[in-house]
Design an enzyme around this catalytic site. Sequence first.
Site, mmCIF file in Angstrom:
data_model
loop_
_atom_site.group_PDB
_atom_site.id
_atom_site.type_symbol
_atom_site.label_atom_id
_atom_site.label_comp_id
_atom_site.label_asym_id
_atom_site.label_seq_id
_atom_site.Cartn_x
_atom_site.Cartn_y
_atom_site.Cartn_z
ATOM 1 N N ILE A 74 0.839 -1.198 0.000
ATOM 2 C CA ILE A 74 0.000 0.000 0.000
ATOM 3 C C ILE A 74 0.877 1.252 0.000
ATOM 4 C CG2 ILE A 74 -1.672 1.340 1.358
ATOM 5 C CD1 ILE A 74 -2.775 -1.465 2.266
ATOM 6 N N HIS A 75 1.940 1.228 0.762
ATOM 7 C CA HIS A 75 2.885 2.353 0.799
ATOM 8 C C HIS A 75 3.505 2.579 -0.581
ATOM 9 C CE1 HIS A 75 6.049 5.062 2.057
ATOM 10 N NE2 HIS A 75 6.969 4.201 1.640
#
Length: 107
Positions: A74-75
Amino acid sequence: MEELEGQIFDIISHSGTARADLYDALEAVRSSDYAKSDKLLAEASNEMTLAHNVQTKLITADLAGKTDISLLLIHAQDQLMTTMSEQTLIEQMIKMQKEINALKRPE
């Protein structure tokens, strides 16, 4: 899992390099160094293509149910999407700065 982590770090790395190149290109155009700015924009575009290619592989794997979603993934996605947005804005800022620079030149 190691392959996935490598791909995630590739996205983060390419996105980060592109972001640095974009801001350096903006700084170069502020100094009227258009050749350097254009070179950095091209390098940023290349880095974004590399990051996007990895993202496409991960999306394809996800559609096949072969990707584990993690906070790190997600980062990486966040870094890529933020850099994509910044790329669009900085390209417009560079165009505006060139117009400003042209107005500053003595005739």
